[in-house]
Design a protein around this motif. Structure first.
Motif, PDB file in Angstrom:
ATOM      1  N   ASP A   1      47.723  14.527  32.277  1.00  0.00           N
ATOM      2  CA  ASP A   1      46.382  14.449  31.707  1.00  0.00           C
ATOM      3  C   ASP A   1      46.499  13.654  30.402  1.00  0.00           C
ATOM      4  N   ARG A   2      46.222  12.378  30.458  1.00  0.00           N
ATOM      5  CA  ARG A   2      46.283  11.410  29.353  1.00  0.00           C
ATOM      6  C   ARG A   2      47.711  10.932  29.067  1.00  0.00           C
ATOM      7  N   PHE A   3      47.781   9.664  28.617  1.00  0.00           N
ATOM      8  CA  PHE A   3      49.046   9.060  28.175  1.00  0.00           C
ATOM      9  C   PHE A   3      48.657   7.931  27.208  1.00  0.00           C
TER      10      PHE A   3
ATOM     11  N   ALA B   1      54.850  12.981  19.677  1.00  0.00           N
ATOM     12  CA  ALA B   1      54.734  13.969  20.757  1.00  0.00           C
ATOM     13  C   ALA B   1      55.123  13.313  22.090  1.00  0.00           C
ATOM     14  N   ARG B   2      54.725  12.069  22.254  1.00  0.00           N
ATOM     15  CA  ARG B   2      55.011  11.338  23.513  1.00  0.00           C
ATOM     16  C   ARG B   2      56.508  11.105  23.690  1.00  0.00           C
ATOM     17  N   ARG B   3      57.198  10.770  22.593  1.00  0.00           N
ATOM     18  CA  ARG B   3      58.645  10.515  22.694  1.00  0.00           C
ATOM     19  C   ARG B   3      59.355  11.742  23.260  1.00  0.00           C
TER      20      ARG B   3
ATOM     21  N   ARG C   1      38.640  18.249  16.910  1.00  0.00           N
ATOM     22  CA  ARG C   1      38.526  17.143  15.940  1.00  0.00           C
ATOM     23  C   ARG C   1      38.011  15.845  16.585  1.00  0.00           C
ATOM     24  N   PHE C   2      38.325  15.632  17.865  1.00  0.00           N
ATOM     25  CA  PHE C   2      37.847  14.422  18.536  1.00  0.00           C
ATOM     26  C   PHE C   2      36.453  14.631  19.119  1.00  0.00           C
ATOM     27  N   GLU C   3      36.276  15.795  19.743  1.00  0.00           N
ATOM     28  CA  GLU C   3      34.976  16.066  20.377  1.00  0.00           C
ATOM     29  C   GLU C   3      33.845  16.131  19.345  1.00  0.00           C
ATOM     30  N   ALA C   4      34.226  16.357  18.073  1.00  0.00           N
ATOM     31  CA  ALA C   4      33.210  16.420  17.025  1.00  0.00           C
ATOM     32  C   ALA C   4      32.733  15.022  16.601  1.00  0.00           C
TER      33      ALA C   4
ATOM     34  N   ALA D   1      45.193   6.440  26.344  1.00  0.00           N
ATOM     35  CA  ALA D   1      44.318   7.231  25.463  1.00  0.00           C
ATOM     36  C   ALA D   1      44.507   6.797  24.002  1.00  0.00           C
ATOM     37  N   THR D   2      45.740   6.456  23.625  1.00  0.00           N
ATOM     38  CA  THR D   2      45.979   6.026  22.243  1.00  0.00           C
ATOM     39  C   THR D   2      45.289   4.679  21.987  1.00  0.00           C
ATOM     40  N   PHE D   3      45.375   3.783  22.968  1.00  0.00           N
ATOM     41  CA  PHE D   3      44.687   2.496  22.802  1.00  0.00           C
ATOM     42  C   PHE D   3      43.167   2.709  22.728  1.00  0.00           C
ATOM     43  N   ALA D   4      42.649   3.665  23.523  1.00  0.00           N
ATOM     44  CA  ALA D   4      41.204   3.894  23.541  1.00  0.00           C
ATOM     45  C   ALA D   4      40.724   4.633  22.283  1.00  0.00           C
ATOM     46  N   TYR D   5      41.414   5.755  21.933  1.00  0.00           N
ATOM     47  CA  TYR D   5      40.931   6.592  20.814  1.00  0.00           C
ATOM     48  C   TYR D   5      41.361   6.050  19.450  1.00  0.00           C
ATOM     49  N   GLN D   6      42.690   5.850  19.273  1.00  0.00           N
ATOM     50  CA  GLN D   6      43.151   5.386  17.954  1.00  0.00           C
ATOM     51  C   GLN D   6      42.826   3.885  17.792  1.00  0.00           C
ATOM     52  N   GLY D   7      42.974   3.126  18.884  1.00  0.00           N
ATOM     53  CA  GLY D   7      42.673   1.691  18.813  1.00  0.00           C
ATOM     54  C   GLY D   7      41.167   1.455  18.809  1.00  0.00           C
TER      55      GLY D   7
ATOM     56  N   ILE E   1      36.986   9.529  28.715  1.00  0.00           N
ATOM     57  CA  ILE E   1      36.480  10.202  27.517  1.00  0.00           C
ATOM     58  C   ILE E   1      36.401  11.711  27.775  1.00  0.00           C
ATOM     59  N   ASP E   2      36.249  12.479  26.717  1.00  0.00           N
ATOM     60  CA  ASP E   2      36.142  13.932  26.876  1.00  0.00           C
ATOM     61  C   ASP E   2      34.944  14.257  27.773  1.00  0.00           C
ATOM     62  N   GLY E   3      35.166  15.160  28.717  1.00  0.00           N
ATOM     63  CA  GLY E   3      34.094  15.546  29.639  1.00  0.00           C
ATOM     64  C   GLY E   3      34.012  14.668  30.877  1.00  0.00           C
TER      65      GLY E   3
ATOM     66  N   LEU F   1      52.285  19.834  17.757  1.00  0.00           N
ATOM     67  CA  LEU F   1      51.645  18.618  17.226  1.00  0.00           C
ATOM     68  C   LEU F   1      50.200  18.530  17.730  1.00  0.00           C
ATOM     69  N   ARG F   2      49.995  18.920  18.996  1.00  0.00           N
ATOM     70  CA  ARG F   2      48.637  18.913  19.559  1.00  0.00           C
ATOM     71  C   ARG F   2      47.690  19.790  18.730  1.00  0.00           C
ATOM     72  N   ALA F   3      48.191  20.987  18.373  1.00  0.00           N
ATOM     73  CA  ALA F   3      47.345  21.909  17.605  1.00  0.00           C
ATOM     74  C   ALA F   3      46.931  21.262  16.282  1.00  0.00           C
TER      75      ALA F   3
ATOM     76  N   ILE G   1      31.216  23.784  27.718  1.00  0.00           N
ATOM     77  CA  ILE G   1      32.332  24.712  27.882  1.00  0.00           C
ATOM     78  C   ILE G   1      32.993  25.237  26.611  1.00  0.00           C
ATOM     79  N   LYS G   2      32.977  24.498  25.487  1.00  0.00           N
ATOM     80  CA  LYS G   2      33.704  25.050  24.340  1.00  0.00           C
ATOM     81  C   LYS G   2      33.285  24.468  23.003  1.00  0.00           C
ATOM     82  N   ILE G   3      33.845  25.042  21.927  1.00  0.00           N
ATOM     83  CA  ILE G   3      33.565  24.540  20.579  1.00  0.00           C
ATOM     84  C   ILE G   3      34.289  23.204  20.429  1.00  0.00           C
TER      85      ILE G   3
HETATM   86  P1  TYD Z   1      42.312  16.608  26.102  1.00  0.00           P
HETATM   87  O1  TYD Z   1      43.521  17.296  26.620  1.00  0.00           O
HETATM   88  O2  TYD Z   1      41.545  15.759  27.033  1.00  0.00           O
HETATM   89  O3  TYD Z   1      41.336  17.688  25.484  1.00  0.00           O
HETATM   90  P2  TYD Z   1      40.677  18.970  26.165  1.00  0.00           P
HETATM   91  O4  TYD Z   1      41.735  20.019  26.283  1.00  0.00           O
HETATM   92  O5  TYD Z   1      39.630  19.281  25.157  1.00  0.00           O
HETATM   93  O6  TYD Z   1      40.136  18.523  27.511  1.00  0.00           O
HETATM   94  O7  TYD Z   1      42.757  15.669  24.887  1.00  0.00           O
HETATM   95  C1  TYD Z   1      42.827  16.075  23.592  1.00  0.00           C
HETATM   96  C2  TYD Z   1      42.212  15.037  22.680  1.00  0.00           C
HETATM   97  O8  TYD Z   1      43.227  14.164  22.183  1.00  0.00           O
HETATM   98  C3  TYD Z   1      41.148  14.172  23.314  1.00  0.00           C
HETATM   99  O9  TYD Z   1      39.952  14.280  22.563  1.00  0.00           O
HETATM  100  C4  TYD Z   1      41.677  12.761  23.181  1.00  0.00           C
HETATM  101  C5  TYD Z   1      42.736  12.845  22.121  1.00  0.00           C
HETATM  102  N1  TYD Z   1      43.852  11.902  22.285  1.00  0.00           N
HETATM  103  C6  TYD Z   1      43.948  10.809  21.443  1.00  0.00           C
HETATM  104  O10 TYD Z   1      43.081  10.616  20.576  1.00  0.00           O
HETATM  105  N2  TYD Z   1      44.998   9.947  21.572  1.00  0.00           N
HETATM  106  C7  TYD Z   1      45.983  10.128  22.509  1.00  0.00           C
HETATM  107  O11 TYD Z   1      46.937   9.322  22.590  1.00  0.00           O
HETATM  108  C8  TYD Z   1      45.882  11.262  23.381  1.00  0.00           C
HETATM  109  C9  TYD Z   1      46.938  11.506  24.406  1.00  0.00           C
HETATM  110  C10 TYD Z   1      44.803  12.136  23.232  1.00  0.00           C
END
Ligand code: TYD
Ligand code: ADP
Length: 205
Positions: free
Chosen positions: A94-96, A72-74, A153-156, A99-105, A11-13, A49-51, A148-150
């Motif tokens: 840093d993530r693959f 983005a992954r492709r 969209r996820f950290e909120a 993370a999609t299974f954890a956050y989106q799933g 998770i974040d942090g 796409l990240r932005a 550390i920062k503001i």
């Molecule tokens: P991260 O790089 O950890 O953020 P930071 O630069 O703030 O440390 O990841 C960006 C965010 O994207 C994080 O909150 C988790 C989210 N994320 C998903 O929801 N699904 C995904 O598949 C991936 C790769 C990231």
């Protein structure tokens, strides 16, 4: 010889950025070639796409979010990860997909079956050689990240969301005990890194 693919999750942090930087130094001092990268991102298009994905003022449907993560992954696999593995680099990401299974799933509730279809389609059999999940209670992650920062969209998101994300990660770990290793990240940085070193050194043998 083909390189190895290591992904860091949590998770974040949880400490991914901290430990990734430390691991990169560890490999460099051993003169091992590394490719340090992240998701979403890692390519010019992926970073755009990240932005969009992290922008708090950019609402989107949860499946749009999922599809953008995989788009983005492709790009990342084709342009960065596969070429690096082919030239023998250690890819530190840093993530693959976990993370999609954890956050989106887990977090958003996208059906696992849909994620599995995309995983198969986009990765075409590619999986990390080792995935490390830094596990810790969301309250600790939030306290650490909040310093550390503001928030993006996820950290909120609230703590209940992060509890579901954490449960999503733990579920993934249970289903693939060979690839995915859990580290208790609520301990000190030194203790976490001692465990990390054991896992990574095993891959070197
Ligand atoms: P991260 O790089 O950890 O953020 P930071 O630069 O703030 O440390 O990841 C960006 C965010 O994207 C994080 O909150 C988790 C989210 N994320 C998903 O929801 N699904 C995904 O598949 C991936 C790769 C990231
Ligand atoms: P992530 O990349 O997983 O979001 P970071 O590596 O950016 O997490 O860490 C968030 C904050 O917590 C940073 O200030 C970092 O120094 C701190 N931190 C990381 N791991 C620990 C730890 N085990 N104990 C205390 N603080 C930590």
């Amino acid at each position: 010889m083909r390189g190895k693919f290591i992904t860091l999750e949590g998770i974040d942090g949880a400490g991914k950025s901290t430990h990734l930087a430390w691991l990169a130094t560890h490999f460099r001092t051993r003169n091992l070639p590394i490719c340090q990268t992240r998701e979403p991102g890692g390519t010019p298009l992926g970073e755009k796409l990240r932005a969009l994905l992290l922008d708090k003022d950019q609402p989107m449907h949860l499946e749009t979010e999922t599809l953008l993560m995989f788009a983005a992954r492709r790009e990342h696999i084709q342009q960065v990860i596969e070429p690096a593995l082919a030239r023998g680099d250690w890819v530190l990401c840093d993530r693959f997909t976990d993370a999609t299974f954890a956050y989106q799933g887990g977090g958003r509730g996208v059906a696992c079956e849909k994620l599995e279809i995309l995983e198969q389609w986009v990765q075409d059999g590619l999986q990390p050689d080792l995935t490390i999940i830094f596990d810790l209670p969301p309250a600790i992650g939030r306290a650490r990240a909040g310093r550390i920062k503001i928030p993006d969209r996820f950290e909120a998101e609230n703590e209940a969301f992060y509890e579901r994300v954490r449960a999503g990660y733990l579920g993934r770990a249970k289903n693939d005990v060979k690839r995915i290793r859990l580290i208790d990240a609520s301990r000190s940085i030194a203790e976490v890194q001692a465990d990390l070193l054991v896992l990574v050194d095993r891959l070197c043998q």
